[in-house]
Design a protein around this motif. Structure first.
Motif, PDB file in Angstrom:
ATOM      1  N   GLN A  20       1.500  -1.556  -0.462  1.00 24.33           N
ATOM      2  CA  GLN A  20      -0.024  -0.189  -0.357  1.00 24.33           C
ATOM      3  C   GLN A  20       0.891   1.300  -0.213  1.00 24.33           C
ATOM      4  O   GLN A  20       0.632   2.159  -0.472  1.00 24.33           O
ATOM      5  N   VAL A  28      -3.890   6.006  -1.652  1.00 21.76           N
ATOM      6  CA  VAL A  28      -4.209   4.687  -1.597  1.00 21.76           C
ATOM      7  C   VAL A  28      -5.084   3.496  -0.712  1.00 21.76           C
ATOM      8  O   VAL A  28      -3.967   3.566   0.324  1.00 21.76           O
ATOM      9  N   LYS A  29      -5.614   3.026  -0.935  1.00 23.21           N
ATOM     10  CA  LYS A  29      -6.592   1.747   0.002  1.00 23.21           C
ATOM     11  C   LYS A  29      -6.505   0.153  -0.308  1.00 23.21           C
ATOM     12  O   LYS A  29      -6.912   0.715  -1.514  1.00 23.21           O
ATOM     13  N   ILE A  30      -5.731  -0.318   0.468  1.00 25.56           N
ATOM     14  CA  ILE A  30      -5.489  -2.227   0.403  1.00 25.56           C
ATOM     15  C   ILE A  30      -6.104  -2.673   0.964  1.00 25.56           C
ATOM     16  O   ILE A  30      -6.109  -2.909   2.010  1.00 25.56           O
ATOM     17  N   LYS A  68     -10.160  -5.083  -3.146  1.00 28.80           N
ATOM     18  CA  LYS A  68      -9.618  -4.127  -3.949  1.00 28.80           C
ATOM     19  C   LYS A  68      -8.957  -2.954  -3.254  1.00 28.80           C
ATOM     20  O   LYS A  68      -8.520  -3.179  -2.245  1.00 28.80           O
ATOM     21  N   ILE A  69      -8.457  -2.422  -4.096  1.00 31.75           N
ATOM     22  CA  ILE A  69      -8.102  -1.638  -4.399  1.00 31.75           C
ATOM     23  C   ILE A  69      -8.706   0.388  -4.280  1.00 31.75           C
ATOM     24  O   ILE A  69      -8.945   0.620  -5.266  1.00 31.75           O
ATOM     25  N   GLU A  70      -8.356   0.817  -3.482  1.00 27.43           N
ATOM     26  CA  GLU A  70      -8.694   2.240  -3.450  1.00 27.43           C
ATOM     27  C   GLU A  70      -8.028   3.316  -3.836  1.00 27.43           C
ATOM     28  O   GLU A  70      -7.608   3.336  -3.244  1.00 27.43           O
ATOM     29  N   TYR A  96      -8.282  -5.891   1.822  1.00 26.95           N
ATOM     30  CA  TYR A  96      -8.192  -7.601   1.941  1.00 26.95           C
ATOM     31  C   TYR A  96      -8.152  -8.339   3.584  1.00 26.95           C
ATOM     32  O   TYR A  96      -8.403  -8.783   4.054  1.00 26.95           O
TER      33      TYR A  96
END
Length: 288
Positions: free
Chosen positions: A247, A258-260, A268-270, A262
């Motif tokens: 991240q 960025v936020k992963i 998802k990746i934001e 899990y």
């Protein structure tokens, strides 16, 4: 597209005549009371101590460098040189040397901004607000503005991001209690933690790097609060470290938050963006 944009982009050198070019460069003397400030002046605050120093110099030596003005209905409007005009007023000067130049409103705004940027006279929030006003008024993209000002698009975007800070934190930057770098670190944490982080930076006199480290820790704690979002990451330290490292690497590469999320090897990746231009920049990075 609006044709009024055509006047933009000439650069300060082309818009402001250089006095050394010729002895008859159009320098006039005008009564100081006939001159009014530029309504689009990007700088909102003038350092009183520095203004007083300049005023003292002017009282001793006069105004050496003319200010740039344009003719308006009720006198002359300053295009560049408002600080000299204010100092001359303080010094009791009756007349001031000027160069008369007819420019469009777009060109006046651009010259006023460039003059302040070149002299580093704007605080970061004034700079951000000036960018925003020019972009909105003349329908410019971040890339177009960056090209005109000789800056990178990322630098423009990072400055504009400061306008997303809460008003209280913006005031701290205006007052030089926080730097723009501190402000960007604060922006990277959730809104409910921003004032808390800003206060800690001030109380502990933290550097930008120290603020960024604390911001990263706060984000990680906030993201791990909900066990539904990170069941496996929370249970397995190696996975947690791996995901958080990924991240941080993606954030550095993308230049934005960025936020992963899990869960069971899926998620998802934001990726946050702050304007249409910012979105286009991120998309280009993803597909190139």
């Amino acid at each position: 597209m609006n044709n009024t944009k055509k006047g933009l982009g000439k650069g300060l050198g082309a818009l402001i005549p250089q006095l050394e070019q010729a002895p008859d460069s159009g320098v006039l003397e005008i009564r100081i009371q006939e001159i009014i400030p530029n309504k689009n002046q990007p700088r909102k605050e003038f350092d009183e101590e520095k203004l007083q120093e300049l005023s003292h110099s002017i009282s001793q030596h006069g105004v050496i460098q003319p200010i740039l003005v344009s003719k308006v209905q009720n006198g002359y409007e300053i295009i560049a040189g408002e600080r000299r005009w204010r100092a001359a007023m303080k010094a009791g000067i009756k007349k001031i040397p000027v160069i008369l130049k007819e420019l469009s409103d777009e060109e006046k705004m651009e010259v006023a901004l460039i003059e302040n940027l070149q002299r580093e006279d704007l605080n970061n929030l004034e700079e951000a607000q000036a960018y925003k006003e020019i972009m909105e008024k003349y329908e410019l993209t971040q890339s177009q503005l960056a090209e005109k000002l000789g800056k990178s698009r990322v630098a423009i975007a990072n400055t504009l991001r400061l306008l997303h800070l809460p008003e209280k934190i913006q005031d701290m930057i205006k007052e030089n209690t926080l730097t723009a770098g501190h402000g960007r670190a604060v922006l990277s944490v959730p809104e409910n933690l921003q004032e808390k982080l800003a206060q800690k930076i001030v109380e502990d006199n933290l550097s930008v790097r120290e603020a960024e480290k604390i911001a990263q820790t706060l984000k990680e704690k906030e993201e791990l609060k909900d066990p539904q979002d990170h069941p496996k990451v929370k249970d397995e330290g190696s996975d947690q470290d791996y995901i958080l490292d990924l991240q941080e690497r993606v954030q550095r590469h993308m230049g934005t938050k960025v936020k992963i999320k899990y869960k069971n090897s899926k998620g998802k990746i934001e990726i946050d963006y702050y304007s249409d231009d910012d979105l286009e920049r991120i998309i280009r990075q993803l597909i190139e």
